[in-house]
Design an enzyme around this catalytic site. Sequence first.
Site, PDB file in Angstrom:
ATOM      1  N   ARG A   1       1.820   0.798  11.484  1.00 13.97           N
ATOM      2  CA  ARG A   1       3.107   1.097  10.822  1.00 13.97           C
ATOM      3  C   ARG A   1       4.275   0.687  11.706  1.00 13.97           C
ATOM      4  NH1 ARG A   1       1.494   7.146   8.938  1.00 13.97           N
ATOM      5  NH2 ARG A   1       0.077   6.543   7.260  1.00 13.97           N
TER       6      ARG A   1
ATOM      7  N   CYS B   1      13.211 -24.419  17.370  1.00 20.91           N
ATOM      8  CA  CYS B   1      14.080 -24.598  16.208  1.00 20.91           C
ATOM      9  C   CYS B   1      15.063 -25.728  16.477  1.00 20.91           C
ATOM     10  CB  CYS B   1      14.801 -23.307  15.868  1.00 20.91           C
ATOM     11  SG  CYS B   1      16.021 -22.810  17.086  1.00 20.91           S
TER      12      CYS B   1
ATOM     13  N   HIS C   1      16.524 -16.833  21.165  1.00 23.51           N
ATOM     14  CA  HIS C   1      15.110 -17.160  20.973  1.00 23.51           C
ATOM     15  C   HIS C   1      14.369 -17.163  22.313  1.00 23.51           C
ATOM     16  CE1 HIS C   1      16.063 -19.233  16.873  1.00 23.51           C
ATOM     17  NE2 HIS C   1      16.347 -17.948  16.896  1.00 23.51           N
TER      18      HIS C   1
ATOM     19  N   GLU D   1      12.736 -19.419  23.975  1.00 23.77           N
ATOM     20  CA  GLU D   1      12.974 -20.545  24.882  1.00 23.77           C
ATOM     21  C   GLU D   1      14.219 -20.285  25.735  1.00 23.77           C
ATOM     22  OE1 GLU D   1      12.393 -20.515  21.635  1.00 23.77           O
ATOM     23  OE2 GLU D   1      11.737 -22.462  20.870  1.00 23.77           O
TER      24      GLU D   1
ATOM     25  N   GLU E   1      -0.533   1.256   1.538  1.00 24.21           N
ATOM     26  CA  GLU E   1      -1.375   2.411   1.895  1.00 24.21           C
ATOM     27  C   GLU E   1      -1.594   3.290   0.669  1.00 24.21           C
ATOM     28  OE1 GLU E   1      -1.271   4.406   5.666  1.00 24.21           O
ATOM     29  OE2 GLU E   1       0.461   3.239   6.279  1.00 24.21           O
TER      30      GLU E   1
HETATM   31  N1  LIG Z   1      -8.070   7.367   1.841  1.00 22.23           N
HETATM   32  C1  LIG Z   1      -7.058   6.551   1.636  1.00 22.23           C
HETATM   33  O1  LIG Z   1      -6.950   5.503   2.292  1.00 22.23           O
HETATM   34  C2  LIG Z   1      -6.038   6.904   0.608  1.00 22.23           C
HETATM   35  C3  LIG Z   1      -4.792   6.246   0.610  1.00 22.23           C
HETATM   36  C4  LIG Z   1      -3.880   6.573  -0.409  1.00 22.23           C
HETATM   37  C5  LIG Z   1      -4.228   7.500  -1.380  1.00 22.23           C
HETATM   38  N2  LIG Z   1      -5.444   8.113  -1.327  1.00 22.23           N
HETATM   39  C6  LIG Z   1      -5.855   9.060  -2.381  1.00 22.23           C
HETATM   40  O2  LIG Z   1      -5.801   8.350  -3.598  1.00 22.23           O
HETATM   41  C7  LIG Z   1      -5.510   9.240  -4.663  1.00 22.23           C
HETATM   42  C8  LIG Z   1      -4.386   8.668  -5.483  1.00 22.23           C
HETATM   43  O3  LIG Z   1      -4.800   7.432  -5.982  1.00 22.23           O
HETATM   44  P1  LIG Z   1      -3.886   6.537  -6.904  1.00 22.23           P
HETATM   45  O4  LIG Z   1      -4.610   5.305  -7.185  1.00 22.23           O
HETATM   46  O5  LIG Z   1      -3.410   7.298  -8.068  1.00 22.23           O
HETATM   47  O6  LIG Z   1      -2.713   6.244  -5.887  1.00 22.23           O
HETATM   48  P2  LIG Z   1      -1.194   5.836  -5.906  1.00 22.23           P
HETATM   49  O7  LIG Z   1      -0.983   5.277  -4.539  1.00 22.23           O
HETATM   50  O8  LIG Z   1      -0.332   6.965  -6.234  1.00 22.23           O
HETATM   51  O9  LIG Z   1      -1.027   4.710  -7.012  1.00 22.23           O
HETATM   52  C9  LIG Z   1      -0.909   5.029  -8.384  1.00 22.23           C
HETATM   53  C10 LIG Z   1       0.523   5.290  -8.810  1.00 22.23           C
HETATM   54  O10 LIG Z   1       1.318   4.169  -8.511  1.00 22.23           O
HETATM   55  C11 LIG Z   1       2.433   4.165  -9.387  1.00 22.23           C
HETATM   56  N3  LIG Z   1       2.690   2.820  -9.909  1.00 22.23           N
HETATM   57  C12 LIG Z   1       3.891   2.214  -9.886  1.00 22.23           C
HETATM   58  N4  LIG Z   1       3.825   1.006 -10.415  1.00 22.23           N
HETATM   59  C13 LIG Z   1       2.576   0.815 -10.809  1.00 22.23           C
HETATM   60  C14 LIG Z   1       1.915  -0.270 -11.435  1.00 22.23           C
HETATM   61  N5  LIG Z   1       2.556  -1.385 -11.779  1.00 22.23           N
HETATM   62  N6  LIG Z   1       0.613  -0.125 -11.705  1.00 22.23           N
HETATM   63  C15 LIG Z   1      -0.040   0.990 -11.356  1.00 22.23           C
HETATM   64  N7  LIG Z   1       0.530   2.050 -10.740  1.00 22.23           N
HETATM   65  C16 LIG Z   1       1.833   1.959 -10.468  1.00 22.23           C
HETATM   66  C17 LIG Z   1       2.158   5.160 -10.491  1.00 22.23           C
HETATM   67  O11 LIG Z   1       2.982   6.277 -10.167  1.00 22.23           O
HETATM   68  P3  LIG Z   1       3.591   7.277 -11.258  1.00 22.23           P
HETATM   69  O12 LIG Z   1       2.401   7.958 -11.844  1.00 22.23           O
HETATM   70  O13 LIG Z   1       4.446   8.187 -10.443  1.00 22.23           O
HETATM   71  O14 LIG Z   1       4.357   6.462 -12.233  1.00 22.23           O
HETATM   72  C18 LIG Z   1       0.698   5.475 -10.299  1.00 22.23           C
HETATM   73  O15 LIG Z   1       0.366   6.789 -10.662  1.00 22.23           O
HETATM   74  C19 LIG Z   1      -5.167  10.568  -4.026  1.00 22.23           C
HETATM   75  O16 LIG Z   1      -6.280  11.419  -4.120  1.00 22.23           O
HETATM   76  C20 LIG Z   1      -4.935  10.220  -2.565  1.00 22.23           C
HETATM   77  O17 LIG Z   1      -5.302  11.275  -1.729  1.00 22.23           O
HETATM   78  C21 LIG Z   1      -6.341   7.831  -0.360  1.00 22.23           C
HETATM   79 ZN   LIG Z   2      15.094 -21.387  18.624  1.00 19.89          ZN
END
Ligand SMILES: NC(=O)c1ccc[n+]([C@@H]2O[C@H](COP(=O)([O-])OP(=O)(O)OC[C@H]3O[C@@H](n4cnc5c(N)ncnc54)[C@H](OP(=O)(O)O)[C@@H]3O)[C@@H](O)[C@H]2O)c1
Ligand SMILES: [Zn+2]
Length: 366
Positions: free
Chosen positions: A194, A85, A60, A62, A298
Amino acid sequence: MTHSVDTPFSDFDSAMIQRCLVLARRGMGYTSPNPLVGAVVVQGETIVGEGFHPKVGQPHAEVFALRDAGEKATGATIYVNLEPCNHQGRTPPCTQALIKAKVRKVVIGMIDPNPLVCGTGIQTLRDAGIEVVVGVEEAACRRLNEAFIQRVVQQRPFGILKYAMTLDGKIAATTGHSSWVTGTEARSWVHHQRAIADAVIVGGNTVRQDNPFLTTHGVSDRQPLRVVMSRRCDLPVQANLWDIKNAPTVVFTETDQNLALQQTLQQQGVEVVTFPTLTPEVVMESLYYRGFSQVFWECGGVLAAAALKSGAIQKVMAFIAPKIIGGQEAPSPVSDLGLQQMNDAIALKDVEMQAIGSDFLVTGYI
Ligand SMILES: NC(=O)c1ccc[n+]([C@@H]2O[C@H](COP(=O)([O-])OP(=O)(O)OC[C@H]3O[C@@H](n4cnc5c(N)ncnc54)[C@H](OP(=O)(O)O)[C@@H]3O)[C@@H](O)[C@H]2O)c1
Ligand SMILES: [Zn+2]
């Protein structure tokens, strides 16, 4: 200038705890499930020893600071951002090391939220006749270890939702194309985030649409665990995330979904974990048991909404790019939350805004 009489802290005390925080940050990304801790040993107003906790399993802060100070630790004041601790963990308790080193005074930033420690370290030191001062720069200390506190108190990792949107609130064009919303400085900032995250999560759609790497792109040798959440497991056979030479990947999916692909992924070294029902809760629970503290979401709007609804998100980091893409169907950062009235909106606390390159970063807490 010294503080008012009821706070026994001086500006020097504050400066020394701030120094501890600078040292503690050197361990970022390497300490989970442990906290980030720095320590400074002082004689009069001269620093005679410094240390920080570099990595889980290592001594740690310290201990490093006492080693650095050597004999000058006798009669010294030691500053540390977190209560020392008091229990035998992977290493012997720091309270015993401090007593053995014959320090005169211990100045602590914040009490340890861990129920195994919480106040007992301070008591042990006082019982040994050491003067103890607590609460110097406490807010800054709590902020640095916000993920550790969440982990210890809630038994879940700290979830950060990060997204990048245009000025008109779109995270991609109507076609789904999203590279890039922000400029190089903002993207480099994300790579640094990240490097200090234990895991980065996206959904299946983001893998299908963007084919992301989710690596630190040269800003650090360290890579987070890359997590894909896909209920259907209808994922491409070829994807950048399946190349695990530089960074590990795990796919969380549902039992019996696309077993052929599950097998193909495993053969390439991608870990596959299945649940009867895939939810943000089960994923965060699983990451907690891996010893993770900081999880960076993300994903796109669909998964972001599910994560927000389930309480998996504690902090939001939203980039706003000063550009307009338009599009009735273009996706936004958070899809349906089931909220009907504007006064039901999730209001963020402690909101801050900063310019990063040509973009703006808004940070706040849920
Ligand atoms: N600009 C940004 O910061 C950024 C970041 C990320 C994405 N994007 C864009 O966002 C778009 C995709 O969006 P999205 O919302 O579909 O993204 P996503 O990140 O793919 O999330 C949706 C997917 O998560 C999965 N999933 C797993 N468990 C889930 C649950 N309990 N509830 C809901 N979904 C669950 C499903 O995959 P399955 O369909 O495979 O089952 C679902 O299709 C793309 O156009 C991408 O380019 C942009
Ligand atoms: Zn300690």
